[in-house]
Design an enzyme around this catalytic site. Sequence first.
Site, mmCIF file in Angstrom:
data_model
loop_
_atom_site.group_PDB
_atom_site.id
_atom_site.type_symbol
_atom_site.label_atom_id
_atom_site.label_comp_id
_atom_site.label_asym_id
_atom_site.label_seq_id
_atom_site.Cartn_x
_atom_site.Cartn_y
_atom_site.Cartn_z
ATOM 1 N N CYS A 113 24.102 -4.951 36.645
ATOM 2 C CA CYS A 113 24.543 -6.325 36.351
ATOM 3 C C CYS A 113 24.054 -6.807 34.990
ATOM 4 O O CYS A 113 24.572 -7.786 34.457
ATOM 5 C CB CYS A 113 24.051 -7.273 37.436
ATOM 6 S SG CYS A 113 24.559 -6.780 39.080
ATOM 7 N N HIS A 253 23.650 -14.717 35.132
ATOM 8 C CA HIS A 253 24.300 -13.769 36.025
ATOM 9 C C HIS A 253 24.633 -14.491 37.331
ATOM 10 O O HIS A 253 23.799 -15.184 37.898
ATOM 11 C CB HIS A 253 23.371 -12.582 36.263
ATOM 12 C CG HIS A 253 23.889 -11.605 37.267
ATOM 13 N ND1 HIS A 253 25.217 -11.245 37.330
ATOM 14 C CD2 HIS A 253 23.263 -10.925 38.262
ATOM 15 C CE1 HIS A 253 25.376 -10.377 38.312
ATOM 16 N NE2 HIS A 253 24.208 -10.177 38.907
ATOM 17 N N ASN A 283 29.359 -11.896 43.101
ATOM 18 C CA ASN A 283 28.647 -11.156 42.060
ATOM 19 C C ASN A 283 29.546 -10.016 41.570
ATOM 20 O O ASN A 283 29.800 -9.065 42.307
ATOM 21 C CB ASN A 283 27.349 -10.615 42.659
ATOM 22 C CG ASN A 283 26.522 -9.814 41.683
ATOM 23 O OD1 ASN A 283 26.993 -9.438 40.612
ATOM 24 N ND2 ASN A 283 25.290 -9.527 42.058
HETATM 25 O O1 UT7 Z 1 22.834 -8.421 40.695
HETATM 26 C C1 UT7 Z 1 21.726 -8.379 41.514
HETATM 27 C C2 UT7 Z 1 22.255 -8.379 42.892
HETATM 28 N N1 UT7 Z 1 21.415 -8.752 43.940
HETATM 29 C C3 UT7 Z 1 20.905 -9.988 44.138
HETATM 30 O O2 UT7 Z 1 20.944 -10.871 43.366
HETATM 31 C C4 UT7 Z 1 20.287 -10.183 45.505
HETATM 32 C C5 UT7 Z 1 19.140 -11.155 45.511
HETATM 33 N N2 UT7 Z 1 18.864 -11.502 46.899
HETATM 34 C C6 UT7 Z 1 19.598 -12.395 47.578
HETATM 35 O O3 UT7 Z 1 20.529 -12.968 47.028
HETATM 36 C C7 UT7 Z 1 19.209 -12.708 49.002
HETATM 37 O O4 UT7 Z 1 18.019 -12.005 49.324
HETATM 38 C C8 UT7 Z 1 20.312 -12.368 50.023
HETATM 39 C C9 UT7 Z 1 21.482 -13.317 49.883
HETATM 40 C C10 UT7 Z 1 20.792 -10.935 49.835
HETATM 41 C C11 UT7 Z 1 19.775 -12.501 51.467
HETATM 42 O O5 UT7 Z 1 19.283 -13.819 51.658
HETATM 43 P P1 UT7 Z 1 17.832 -14.040 52.293
HETATM 44 O O6 UT7 Z 1 17.647 -15.500 52.406
HETATM 45 O O7 UT7 Z 1 16.830 -13.275 51.457
HETATM 46 O O8 UT7 Z 1 18.003 -13.421 53.718
HETATM 47 P P2 UT7 Z 1 17.140 -12.275 54.409
HETATM 48 O O9 UT7 Z 1 17.437 -10.955 53.823
HETATM 49 O O10 UT7 Z 1 15.705 -12.730 54.490
HETATM 50 O O11 UT7 Z 1 17.732 -12.300 55.877
HETATM 51 C C12 UT7 Z 1 17.544 -13.439 56.740
HETATM 52 C C13 UT7 Z 1 18.308 -13.174 58.024
HETATM 53 C C14 UT7 Z 1 18.053 -11.798 58.627
HETATM 54 O O12 UT7 Z 1 18.055 -11.938 60.036
HETATM 55 P P3 UT7 Z 1 16.665 -12.043 60.857
HETATM 56 O O13 UT7 Z 1 15.949 -10.748 60.549
HETATM 57 O O14 UT7 Z 1 15.974 -13.245 60.306
HETATM 58 O O15 UT7 Z 1 17.136 -12.176 62.252
HETATM 59 C C15 UT7 Z 1 19.254 -10.991 58.222
HETATM 60 O O16 UT7 Z 1 19.558 -9.956 59.128
HETATM 61 O O17 UT7 Z 1 19.705 -13.232 57.756
HETATM 62 C C16 UT7 Z 1 20.330 -12.055 58.275
HETATM 63 N N3 UT7 Z 1 21.500 -11.756 57.458
HETATM 64 C C17 UT7 Z 1 22.705 -12.294 57.688
HETATM 65 N N4 UT7 Z 1 23.150 -13.142 58.626
HETATM 66 C C18 UT7 Z 1 24.437 -13.497 58.579
HETATM 67 C C19 UT7 Z 1 21.570 -10.945 56.361
HETATM 68 N N5 UT7 Z 1 22.838 -10.956 55.878
HETATM 69 C C20 UT7 Z 1 23.553 -11.773 56.685
HETATM 70 C C21 UT7 Z 1 24.890 -12.183 56.692
HETATM 71 N N6 UT7 Z 1 25.278 -13.048 57.660
HETATM 72 N N7 UT7 Z 1 25.791 -11.760 55.770
#
Ligand code: UT7
Length: 344
Positions: A113, A253, A283
């Site tokens: 990215c 970004h 993204n």
């Molecule tokens: O160009 C670089 C590209 N990457 C990035 O910029 C990614 C940077 N990171 C992020 O944007 C965030 O970390 C995410 C959007 C990917 C995830 O958000 P988060 O607030 O960090 O969520 P998390 O990974 O802590 O997950 C929280 C919960 C989990 O469930 P439990 O374990 O709390 O029960 C996940 O399994 O949300 C769950 N989860 C979802 N639920 C519904 C993860 N993805 C999803 C989803 N829908 N799509």
Amino acid sequence: MSVRAEITGWGKYVPEKILTNHDLAQMVDTNDEWITSRTGIKERRIRTEKDTTTTMAVAASQDALGVAGLTAHDIDLIVVANSSPDYLLPASANLIQHALGATCPALTVAAGCSGWVYALVTGSQFIQTGAYKNVLVIGVELISYALDYTDRSTCILFGDAAAAVVLQPNTDGAGVLTFELGSDGGLAQNLWVPGGGTVNPVSQSVVDNREHYIRMNGQEVFKFATRRLTDCLKNITGQAGMTPESLDVIIPHQANLRIIEYAARSLELPLDRFFINLHKYGNTSAASIPLALVEAIEEGRVKAGQIAGMVAFGSGLSWAGAVVRMGERIHAGGAPELAVPAMA
Ligand code: UT7
């Protein structure tokens, strides 16, 4: 006065097919509320059968050349930021060069990215040294090919797109003023495709284990992104004798609205200083910053004489930023109806 690389042309291409959060909720265990509140993304574009990395890049480039009043024959160098090539060999840049009808050298920069800002800085060096006069800098990703549509933590984030700019020499103070490029390969496995390369070549087990798809440690990338976004903006503006406050617009970004909101809070800047279009496209990796830049220009959010800060982060893990003063040729609106034909 020193020679700088001015942006004199711009263009974009996004596939027609829209994949909404509601569509994704039919495919994986997710919902619009979760995606919107955690990322700000509402929909993204996904390639249709007619779209390839090359065709998307060519469409964006033809518009950029049209705005600059150039044809493909005028281009001295093509720099393509891309991590989703049509084939593993040759590099995407060669295929794009041929399809455009250009005869110049062409190279691909693979920095995820952050790739387009790396490519912008690379292209601008050739202008500053006087080696080349017309440089085309493309950001293109057909990233959906590497998405695992059974993994809700990654497939909701990304989309396909292309955007391009033309760089030309300027001695009136416009162009790329400062930049910072960064890499921390020790963090590589936080955002990677584990299979299909030389360490773990394509095999039945790679496919069975879905190792040919993007894997991401979202929280680690989030922490990296928030730190790099703010530090890089301070560094690139500091080099120019400014502060982030002095920027007319910041083009970050477009990965996650929460990352941009965090940066705005830590820099004590209003959120509307940041140009945001991630709700429409998600993204788009290396296409993200040029796509946002093109729309910021088209919508009159960045005008002639103004100063933009661009800052990216991504796989590598890598980051890259640049401060750019817009030249007199920047104007709102898209490419002219009848772009100068760019095909050979
Ligand atoms: O160009 C670089 C590209 N990457 C990035 O910029 C990614 C940077 N990171 C992020 O944007 C965030 O970390 C995410 C959007 C990917 C995830 O958000 P988060 O607030 O960090 O969520 P998390 O990974 O802590 O997950 C929280 C919960 C989990 O469930 P439990 O374990 O709390 O029960 C996940 O399994 O949300 C769950 N989860 C979802 N639920 C519904 C993860 N993805 C999803 C989803 N829908 N799509």
